[in-house]
Design a protein around this motif. Structure first.
Motif, PDB file in Angstrom:
ATOM      1  N   ARG A 147     -30.361  65.950  48.214  1.00  0.00           N
ATOM      2  CA  ARG A 147     -29.549  64.739  48.319  1.00  0.00           C
ATOM      3  C   ARG A 147     -28.048  65.055  48.364  1.00  0.00           C
ATOM      4  O   ARG A 147     -27.606  66.120  47.936  1.00  0.00           O
ATOM      5  CB  ARG A 147     -29.848  63.799  47.161  1.00  0.00           C
ATOM      6  CG  ARG A 147     -29.417  64.282  45.779  1.00  0.00           C
ATOM      7  CD  ARG A 147     -29.693  63.202  44.750  1.00  0.00           C
ATOM      8  NE  ARG A 147     -29.565  63.630  43.363  1.00  0.00           N
ATOM      9  CZ  ARG A 147     -28.486  63.417  42.613  1.00  0.00           C
ATOM     10  NH1 ARG A 147     -27.415  62.832  43.127  1.00  0.00           N
ATOM     11  NH2 ARG A 147     -28.471  63.811  41.338  1.00  0.00           N
ATOM     12  N   SER A 338     -27.607  59.553  45.289  1.00  0.00           N
ATOM     13  CA  SER A 338     -27.956  59.349  46.692  1.00  0.00           C
ATOM     14  C   SER A 338     -29.461  59.503  46.906  1.00  0.00           C
ATOM     15  O   SER A 338     -30.196  59.971  46.035  1.00  0.00           O
ATOM     16  CB  SER A 338     -27.183  60.335  47.575  1.00  0.00           C
ATOM     17  OG  SER A 338     -27.368  60.042  48.940  1.00  0.00           O
ATOM     18  N   TRP A 339     -29.879  59.121  48.082  1.00  0.00           N
ATOM     19  CA  TRP A 339     -31.290  59.137  48.454  1.00  0.00           C
ATOM     20  C   TRP A 339     -31.750  60.543  48.818  1.00  0.00           C
ATOM     21  O   TRP A 339     -30.980  61.376  49.288  1.00  0.00           O
ATOM     22  CB  TRP A 339     -31.492  58.199  49.643  1.00  0.00           C
ATOM     23  CG  TRP A 339     -30.439  58.375  50.698  1.00  0.00           C
ATOM     24  CD1 TRP A 339     -30.414  59.275  51.730  1.00  0.00           C
ATOM     25  CD2 TRP A 339     -29.210  57.643  50.801  1.00  0.00           C
ATOM     26  NE1 TRP A 339     -29.275  59.154  52.470  1.00  0.00           N
ATOM     27  CE2 TRP A 339     -28.508  58.158  51.930  1.00  0.00           C
ATOM     28  CE3 TRP A 339     -28.630  56.601  50.057  1.00  0.00           C
ATOM     29  CZ2 TRP A 339     -27.262  57.667  52.322  1.00  0.00           C
ATOM     30  CZ3 TRP A 339     -27.385  56.120  50.451  1.00  0.00           C
ATOM     31  CH2 TRP A 339     -26.720  56.648  51.572  1.00  0.00           C
TER      32      TRP A 339
END
Length: 361
Positions: A147, A338-339
């Motif tokens: 990420r 974050s993803w």
């Protein structure tokens, strides 16, 4: 967090690349700018930047030092995970790295990109490059991108300490009223507007980091410094709007406002890339000297042990997630972690769709 990297059996450092000798400069720049419509005079100008430093980019030696530090950290933590390195634009190219990994028996690798933020050039383009390399290499390993780490404390906290150190380098007469200029690479306005799943992620993420550093500086010093986000390294055609203000323009404006000192903090860069040693240490420092503003530049994260340790944290975090285990995901500031997998339509390619790994599309 348990020291188990299953299902990953390797780490791949994915970077930009840079010339190693003068004769590499022009071919390297042609690789970088292919299909982007960069004016020839701009290529010549950027080429001169490299020639000022012997025709060699600092990025490759920095990556070698970073890899050595990560390998040492892994070994001291009981992680038996080899670290490989592949570049977008110069040797060692990604496809060559994947061939070596395949030949060494690597089946699935986590990828750390040396760009901390969301944008087409900072994320999706690397994912496209990875897709190209996988398509080129028969039986290539499976790849997953770790990420974005712009708000991981392992990246942010070293920048706080570096900013404090740079402030201390200023003279007593100007330190208290100095301006902090958080600097990152400029990108086209349209690229920022389409960055992330909902647009505007590139600037929003940088502002979140700048605000977090600024607040920690206030807590440490008891003083709220004037601070703002500025940009460097504009390279596109003149008619295309890019993010502003430029760091040099802002320093000149601050001089007219009677600001006596600036601290330049390169939050957009993980180490002393050419954009740092030329655009900031050379060009911005010269601008400050010309207009009579005292200048200090904060260090990048580089091989700070906390930044190095962050790599291990991200690898173990993602490994646990792939095994179905929930673990804490470290993040500071106003943005969430974050993803792992880029959402559909995230940071689109403005020139048309291309295959990209590590995303939903």
């Amino acid at each position: 967090m348990p020291a188990d990297t299953t299902p990953y059996d390797a780490l791949l450092l994915v970077s930009f690349g840079g010339p190693e000798r003068p004769e590499d400069v022009v071919p390297f720049l042609e690789n970088v700018t292919r299909g982007r419509g960069i004016p020839p005079e701009r290529l010549e100008e950027v080429g001169e930047h490299y020639f000022l430093f012997g025709g060699k980019s600092p990025i490759n030696d920095q990556n070698r030092a970073f890899i050595a530090a990560v390998e040492e950290d892994f070994a001291s933590s009981g992680l038996d995970v080899p670290v490989y390195w592949g570049n977008r634009n110069w040797d060692p190219y990604l496809a060559d790295a994947l061939r070596q990994m395949r030949d060494d028996g690597v089946r699935r690798a986590a990828c750390l990109v040396t760009s901390a933020y969301s944008s087409y050039s900072g994320c999706r383009q690397y994912r496209e490059n990875l897709a190209d390399a996988v398509a080129e290499v028969e039986a290539a390993p499976t790849l997953d991108r770790l990420r974005h780490y712009f708000n991981h404390p392992g990246f942010v906290v070293p920048m706080v300490d570096a900013t404090l150190a740079a402030l201390a380098d200023l003279g007593d007469a100007v330190r208290h009223d100095a301006h902090i200029l958080f600097v990152t690479h400029s990108i086209p306005v349209a690229m920022n507007e389409s960055s992330g799943p909902d647009g505007g992620a590139y600037v929003a993420q940088h502002r979140s980091v700048a605000e977090e550093i600024g607040e920690r500086i206030r807590q440490e010093t008891g003083h709220r410094y004037a601070a703002e986000l500025v940009f460097c390294s504009r390279s596109g055609p003149p008619h295309v709007p890019w993010l502003e203000p430029d760091v040099n323009d802002r320093i000149e404006e601050l001089a007219r406002e009677a600001v006596g000192g600036v601290v330049v903090v390169p939050i957009g860069f993980v180490s002393d890339h050419m954009e740092v040693i030329y655009d900031l240490d050379t060009e911005a420092a010269a601008t400050a000297e010309k207009v009579g503003v005292e200048f200090a530049r904060a260090a990048t994260a580089g091989v700070d042990p906390r930044f190095v340790r962050m790599v291990r944290d991200l690898l173990l975090e993602r490994s646990a997630h792939e095994r179905g285990v929930d673990v804490p995901r470290a993040a500071v500031g106003s943005q969430p972690p974050s993803w792992d997998v880029c959402p559909r339509g995230c940071c689109p390619n403005g020139r048309g769709d291309r295959p990209a790994l590590c995303g939903q599309d």
